[in-house]
Design an enzyme around this catalytic site. Structure first.
Site: not given
Ligand code: MOS
Length: 739
Positions: A632, A630, A702, A639, A634, A705-706, A241
């Site tokens: 997981n 954390i 926390k 990520q 793995k 993903g980013e 995504g």
């Molecule tokens: Mo992310 S840009 O919040 O899918």
């Protein structure tokens, strides 16, 4: 002891389904007599359609209909009804609304036919005449016309602190520098797609590629004036995504429109080229004025941001807030202005604003460190921020110093020589650079439902998504951990609009938000189980409270004498119907608002630059992350690896090039829009430092993903400067800029 499942590097519970092709994506659901759509896009960037002739397309056998602004049905056409959960302030684009063209590649017709190939061919036969109008897509030329939006989608720039002008003027060491980040497009493997299955009862089932099914549900309900319960959206798997699926894209609207008009099942898949016809990371220019004392203390910081938006929506993201999070400085002035262009509205892309904002900031700070003749890491330590100065709040936790320490040690940073061009290996210049970053650890309201069956199997559900991040797996782990069940006994369901409420999957908040709801509902089941356990004849846990028992291996046992235990399956016989069902709605705790929750990163990079050819190889990356607990290791590592790979792409390859003669992105395919391939990726090491945080959310995680992307591109840019002595201030750093 119940903590045996969180922290385990479990394999993805959906891994097998994915690699065997059992996992179905939006364009893989089917129905008898399925029809196929193909979108025709505008050839001009601005103006009007004066004539649209679909007769040749319609004359083909097997072409069922061509929808345009001329024959589109008159549902609800107020723009407000097209506002989705992620919409910025403004008037959202409405597909086929009228004959106006607002941006290049705007969808102007939908062909529906008995096969995809036929629909595509018929699309070529649609004849369109336009009246072109002057358009402006030139970002640089319009920076001087930038404006402050009436309303910020993101955090508005904080008010100035101290006396930033005076402090700058009197600072002994000053720099003034400008950085530029290009537009980028999301390139998930799965193109945006929708399949609408038309039921015999006249009801639709909508399979959509989306990062939150309830966003699509609400959008369709509003745009077509349908009751929410008549709009059923399903999205069990998403092939990537990165933010492109935060907003419903035009294929959803068009597929639903066609299915409703034709009372048939319809599928519409965008092509890779059409993936460049909607949202993108906005082109952004960052101007800095920074002052410091001779010994490297920051005295003043001014950051002015200029970012692209469309004419119809004011898109902003968190570009300016980062100095207040990452550097201690008493005199700060920040601004964020928009450059309105005849383009589609920009769209959140992995760490929106953080990626661009931290890139500019971290390169500018690197410049300052060199001017001070200070080691870049020492400079950052000297100006370490102990609180979020934007909001004047303490951090809920911040183990960034541990990231510096462990990252630097693993990398061997102490062996670095300060001077640019001082490290060589044959004809390769070697450069070592670093940067740090942060990303907000938000928690959003979310709900979850749990059903524990007589056989001890648990199903937990929430309408969230798994865009490849590992949501199925980590939610199963959180549930298993809370109830002391084996992972195999837990099923997590997501991606169905009828499931309990979920925020969009984005902002790195899924584990904190949905995870907290999953934990809360499992805690409720736990209490219920203990209550029921009291009713078991000669109960071994009679009179015990939650604090004095453990849930593990499918049993409840006394802490002081684990031999006194009762199996959950025995307890469940006491339950009505032999099963337990609970649902909770969960909100962030109020005390959280007294703290600033951020994940942090420190990235160290080695590059080798061929002096003759200007080619750059990123030979080593060490990224140390403080992301709380954390769940997981793995999927967590994956990520961060993904973030590093994208950081390499952003630093060296990715750029959506606007052709100002045509008003469209000219490199709109994967042949000319470059993303990293295996040969671009060498040693990447991920470190998670220990970080305990009881404030951030009940899970203590926390979100990852980013945070993995934000400090990578600036660390690479800084390493390239260290290697070459050449400061390239615009991404991507391609070889032509180095020669
Ligand atoms: Mo992310 S840009 O919040 O899918």
């Amino acid at each position: 002891m119940t903590g045996d499942k969180i922290g385990t590097p479990a394999n993805r519970v959906d891994g097998r389904a994915k690699v065997t092709g059992e996992a179905k994506y939006a364009a893989e659901f089917t129905a008898p007599d399925l029809l196929y759509g193909f979108v025709v896009n505008s050839a001009i960037a601005k103006g009007k359609i004066t004539k649209i002739d679909t007769s040749k397309a319609l004359a083909l056998e097997g072409v069922v209909e061509v929808f345009t602004h001329e024959n589109r049905p008159g549902y609800v056409w107020f723009d407000k009804n097209y506002q989705d959960q992620d919409a910025p302030p403004g008037s959202p684009f409405r597909p086929l609304y009228d004959n106006e063209i607002q941006f290049g590649m705007q969808p102007i017709a939908l062909v529906v036919a008995e096969s995809f190939e036929l629909a595509r061919y018929a699309g070529m036969l649609v004849e369109v005449a336009y009246e072109q109008e002057a358009f402006d897509s030139d970002f640089e030329a319009n920076i001087e016309n930038a404006y402050e939006p009436k309303q910020y989608k993101a955090t508005p720039p904080p008010k100035p602190r101290g006396t930033p002008d005076n402090a700058l003027e009197s600072a002994p060491v000053q720099i003034e520098t400008t950085y530029s980040h290009p537009s980028e497009h999301h390139n998930p493997m799965e193109m945006h797609a929708t399949t609408v299955v038309w039921g015999d009862d006249g009801k639709m089932t909508i399979y959509d590629k989306i990062q939150g099914v309830q966003n699509s549900q609400k959008y369709i309900s509003q745009a077509f004036a349908l009751p929410m319960e008549e709009v059923h959206v399903i999205s069990p798997f998403v092939g990537g995504g990165f933010g492109s699926g935060l907003r419903p894209q035009y294929q959803l609207f068009l597929t639903v429109l066609a299915a409703r008009e034709l009372k048939r099942s319809v599928r519409l898949v965008l092509t890779r080229q059409q993936m460049f016809s909607f949202g993108h990371r906005p082109k952004t220019t960052l101007k800095f004025k920074i002052g410091a004392s001779g010994d490297g203390k920051l005295e003043a910081l001014q950051k002015d941001v200029f970012a692209e938006t469309s004419r119809f929506e004011d898109y902003t993201e968190d570009v300016v807030i980062w100095p207040g999070v990452l550097y201690k400085c008493d005199h700060v002035k920040l601004s964020h202005k928009l450059v309105g262009l005849d383009v589609y509205t920009p769209l959140d892309m992995r760490a929106p604003g953080g990626t661009t904002g931290i890139y500019g900031l971290e390169c500018a700070m690197d410049e300052m460190a060199y001017k001070l003749k200070m080691d870049p890491l020492e400079f950052r330590l000297k100006n370490y921020s102990e609180k979020d100065q934007n909001k004047d709040l303490p951090f809920s936790s911040k183990e960034l110093k541990e990231c510096y320490q462990q990252g630097a040690e693993k990398f061997g940073w102490d062996k670095r020589s300060l001077e640019p061009r001082s490290m060589k290996e044959g004809h390769n210049l070697i450069g070592w650079g670093m940067a740090h970053g942060a990303w907000e650890a938000k928690q959003k309201p979310a709900a979850a439902k749990a059903v524990l069956e007589a056989n001890g199997n648990l199903t937990v559900s929430c309408a969230t998504a798994d865009i490849g991040t590992g949501t199925y797996t980590v939610m199963s782990q959180i549930a298993a951990d809370t109830l002391g069940l084996p992972l195999a006994a837990v099923t997590f369901k997501l991606g169905d609009s009828t499931l309990p409420m979920s925020p969009l999957q984005g902002g790195s908040w899924t584990v904190s938000s949905v995870g907290s709801a999953v934990k809360a509902v499992c805690d409720k089941v736990k209490q219920k189980l203990l209550d029921l356990a009291q009713q078991v004849a000669n109960s071994p846990v009679a009179g015990a409270d939650l604090a004095s028992v453990a849930f593990s291996d499918g049993k409840i046992s006394l802490n002081r004498d684990p031999s006194k235990a009762v199996a959950l399956t025995t307890v469940l016989k006491q339950a009505e119907g032999g099963a337990i069902e609970e649902e909770v709605s969960n909100e962030p705790a109020e005390e959280q608002s007294n703290y600033a929750p951020y994940a942090h990163s420190a990235t160290f990079v080695e590059v080798k630059v061929d002096e003759d050819l200007g080619t750059v190889k990123v030979t080593r990356v060490v990224s140390a992350i403080a992301g709380g607990r954390i769940i997981n290791p793995k999927t967590a590592r994956s990520q961060i690896l993904g973030g590093v790979v994208w950081g390499i792409g952003a630093a060296m390859e990715e750029e959506s090039v606007m052709d100002n003669n045509l008003g469209r992105f000219i490199n709109h395919d994967l042949d000319k829009y470059h993303v990293p391939v295996n040969a671009d990726i060498h040693d990447v090491e991920v470190i998670f430092v220990e970080e305990k945080d009881d404030i951030v959310n009940p899970i203590g995680a926390k979100g990852l993903g980013e945070i993995g992307i934000v400090s990578v591109a600036p660390a690479i840019a800084n390493a390239i400067f260290h290697a070459t002595g050449k400061r390239v201030r615009e991404l991507p750093i391609t070889l032509d800029k180095l020669l």
